[in-house]
Design an enzyme around this catalytic site. Structure first.
Site, PDB file in Angstrom:
ATOM      1  N   GLU A   1      23.496 -80.218  59.782  1.00  0.00           N
ATOM      2  CA  GLU A   1      22.465 -80.248  60.812  1.00  0.00           C
ATOM      3  C   GLU A   1      21.157 -80.828  60.252  1.00  0.00           C
ATOM      4  OE1 GLU A   1      22.328 -79.093  64.207  1.00  0.00           O
ATOM      5  OE2 GLU A   1      24.463 -79.398  63.918  1.00  0.00           O
ATOM      6  N   ARG A   2      20.383 -81.425  61.132  1.00  0.00           N
ATOM      7  CA  ARG A   2      19.031 -81.852  60.745  1.00  0.00           C
ATOM      8  C   ARG A   2      18.146 -80.615  60.616  1.00  0.00           C
ATOM      9  NH1 ARG A   2      20.884 -85.123  64.832  1.00  0.00           N
ATOM     10  NH2 ARG A   2      21.120 -87.340  64.350  1.00  0.00           N
TER      11      ARG A   2
ATOM     12  N   LYS B   1      26.851 -79.145  73.820  1.00  0.00           N
ATOM     13  CA  LYS B   1      27.581 -78.266  72.906  1.00  0.00           C
ATOM     14  C   LYS B   1      26.684 -77.165  72.359  1.00  0.00           C
ATOM     15  CE  LYS B   1      28.912 -81.498  70.077  1.00  0.00           C
ATOM     16  NZ  LYS B   1      28.355 -82.678  70.744  1.00  0.00           N
TER      17      LYS B   1
END
Length: 595
Positions: free
Chosen positions: A191-192, A165
């Site tokens: 998100e990290r 993705k």
């Protein structure tokens, strides 16, 4: 974010904190502020930003904190900012890594606050949204052909972890920069920070960062931040659409994290969960985000949204709710990714609302539908092929399967953003080229080409040839105009063509095929060393037989092998007799009495 310590108008105290439940703060107010109003709580260390989310009673509100709640305590005064949350906007945001307040995360100076924009704003009125449908080309073959994007529309990338993705999203941003000279806004929802840092560096190396702004609400931040960072990114996108009249690509990765943040907030507010544990306000929250994504007379916001699919279950309520707002759904298949098909787009499950003859045109629509029919028929026959083999199919089905497999490999494509990792130069393929190539495959123009020829290419180019050198004990030949070579080694059959990477193999006794000037030439050899290096192929053996009939070459090879075996036996017998004679002479010499 404007700080009350630097605000010219003194903020008014409206009440005090009475309870704190995770990111939810209850405030007793003398006068109820409107919903979505930004509130401030000041401590000695920092200023906390709250957002009014719910009126509990005539004098109590529940607010979402957009920070961690470390440092908040009951009894602390709450200040009214007088408006909803605003973020600084402008061209200065391009190339920057920002948080939900528009504050820098990249260590560079903060943005000027001369021009700000509210995070919450109503969607465009219907009379300002153009009714004309215009396709947005991406240069990605499978997308443009089978699930085209609509300019000003919404597209979703659905798939589990590890199916590509993020790579597809970066390629879309590259296409927006190179093909449409537009602006990309990336919203990293949940998100990290490691992934955010890697994305920032990779986009800089790929040359797309100077026309992009990255807005991140990280995984370790409060659910309030993850719930509102998508709206912050939308504010930047609306600025470039309305003020700079730009084509904007709004990328959100991952919208499922936005839904999760809403579920966390809903449970802390005490709401009864709905289906599968999701919040009862799921539909309205997704609609609030999605309805602001649209085109106007000034510009267009085209959204590409990565959607995590829990356990690969497409019937998940969050997935179906998000999908109902999209114009294009791109389904990424784990099975295709496992077989090396990238991008791993499932052509049968993916689709677009613009897939009709009036929007695409007769030629595009007909080719796309025929491609889908071939791929669908191939999928139906896969189990039969696995159990019984291709020989059990009818001649018509064999042709369909062969062309479908070539179409499947043709839909693969090297990406520009992964060129540094794969060693393959990325390509962008115009839609007209894709249509011509698919039309040629469907029409049988490339039936003589091997399947591997179509893998990881841009457009089909069959005129390219390479040099072939044939070497045996009797002679050496050089052919400068060979199209392809097909052989078989211990692992199975393989094919070589002009763009093939360096390759070496040893083939046992058998027959290989050479394609030269559109014709097949067969090669028989007792044992063949195949070496392809820098676009040139060398075939080495003790003896090479060339011809146009594989049956005649097989008989000739078997005869030569039998003769060679007999010659080797005679040679071994002669050598044995010579060794015996030498040994006898040596014994005679040793038995003689020498003076």
């Amino acid at each position: 974010m404007a700080d009350p310590a630097h605000d010219t108008a003194q903020p008014v105290s409206i009440g005090e904190i009475i309870e704190i439940h995770g990111p939810i703060v209850e405030v007793r107010c003398r006068q109820l502020p409107p919903l979505r109003r930004a509130l401030w709580v000041r401590s000695q260390q920092k200023t906390f930003v709250l957002e009014v989310h719910r009126h509990v009673s005539p004098n109590v509100i529940q607010a979402i904190t957009l920070h961690t709640t470390d440092g908040l305590a009951r009894g602390m005064p709450v200040l009214d900012s007088g408006d909803v949350l605003h973020v600084p906007v402008g061209d200065q945001a391009l190339g920057r890594l920002l948080n939900v307040f528009g504050e820098p995360l990249d260590g560079l100076p903060p943005l000027d606050e001369d021009l700000v924009r509210p995070v919450h704003s109503p969607p465009l009125p219907l009379d300002q949204i153009p009714a004309r449908i215009e396709l947005l080309q991406t240069g990605i073959k499978v997308i443009d052909l089978l699930c085209p994007f609509v300019k000003g529309g919404k597209a979703g990338l659905f798939g589990g972890a590890g199916v590509g993705k993020t790579v597809l999203i970066m390629e879309f941003m590259q296409a927006m920069n190179s093909l449409h000279k537009g602006v990309s806004i990336f919203a990293g929802i949940g998100e990290r920070i490691r992934e955010a840092h890697e994305l920032w560096l990779e986009m800089g190396e790929a040359g797309v960062l100077n026309r992009a702004a990255l807005i991140f609400g990280q995984m370790d931040e409060s659910s309030g931040v993850r719930f509102r960072v998508g709206l912050t990114a939308l504010s930047y996108a609306e600025y470039f659409r309305d003020t700079r009249n730009s084509a904007v690509l709004l990328v959100m990765d991952n919208v499922f994290r936005f839904v999760q943040a809403g579920a966390e907030i809903s449970s802390l507010l005490g709401r009864m969960p709905a289906l599968v544990g999701y919040q009862p306000t799921l539909s309205s929250e997704v609609a609030e985000l999605e309805n602001r994504i649209s085109s106007s007379t000034h510009g267009a916001i085209t959204s590409v949204q990565a959607v995590y699919v829990p356990a690969d279950d497409m019937s998940d309520p969050a997935v179906t709710t998000i999908m109902s707002h999209l114009d294009t759904s791109v389904i990424l298949s784990r099975n295709l990714a496992a077989t090396g098909i990238y991008p791993a787009v499932d052509p049968l499950l993916s689709g677009s609302r613009s897939m009709d003859r009036s929007t695409l045109g007769g030629r595009h629509y007909s080719i796309a539908e025929t491609v889908r029919e071939h791929l669908a028929r191939y999928r139906e026959l896969e189990d039969i092929i696995a159990m019984l083999g291709m020989d059990e199919l009818s001649s018509a089905d064999r042709i369909v399967v062969k062309r479908a497999r070539k179409l499947q490999r043709y839909m693969t494509q090297p990406f520009m953003v992964t060129a540094a990792h794969t060693g393959m130069k990325g390509v962008s393929v115009p839609l007209e080229t894709t249509l011509n190539d698919c039309e040629g495959i469907l029409g049988g123009r490339y039936d003589d080409q091997e399947e591997d020829f179509f893998y990881m290419q841009g457009r089909i180019v069959v005129t390219m040839s390479f040099t072939l050198e044939l070497v045996d004990m009797a002679q050496r030949q050089v052919w400068p105009d060979v199209d392809a070579f097909q052989g078989r080694d211990a692992t199975g059959s393989f094919g070589l063509w002009a763009k093939h990477q360096d390759f070496i193999a040893r083939c046992p006794a058998g027959i290989s095929r050479i394609r030269r000037r559109g014709e097949s030439i067969y090669l028989a050899a007792p044992s063949l060393l195949v070496m392809f290096r820098r676009g040139a192929l060398t075939l080495t053996s003790r003896r090479l037989f060339l011809g146009t009939s594989p049956e005649a070459l097989e008989n000739e090879l078997l005869s030569w092998l039998a003769h060679d075996r007999e010659r080797r036996l005679v040679k071994a017998a002669n050598q044995n007799r010579l060794e015996q004679s030498l040994m006898r002479q040596l014994r005679e010499l040793k038995s003689d009495d020498l003076p």
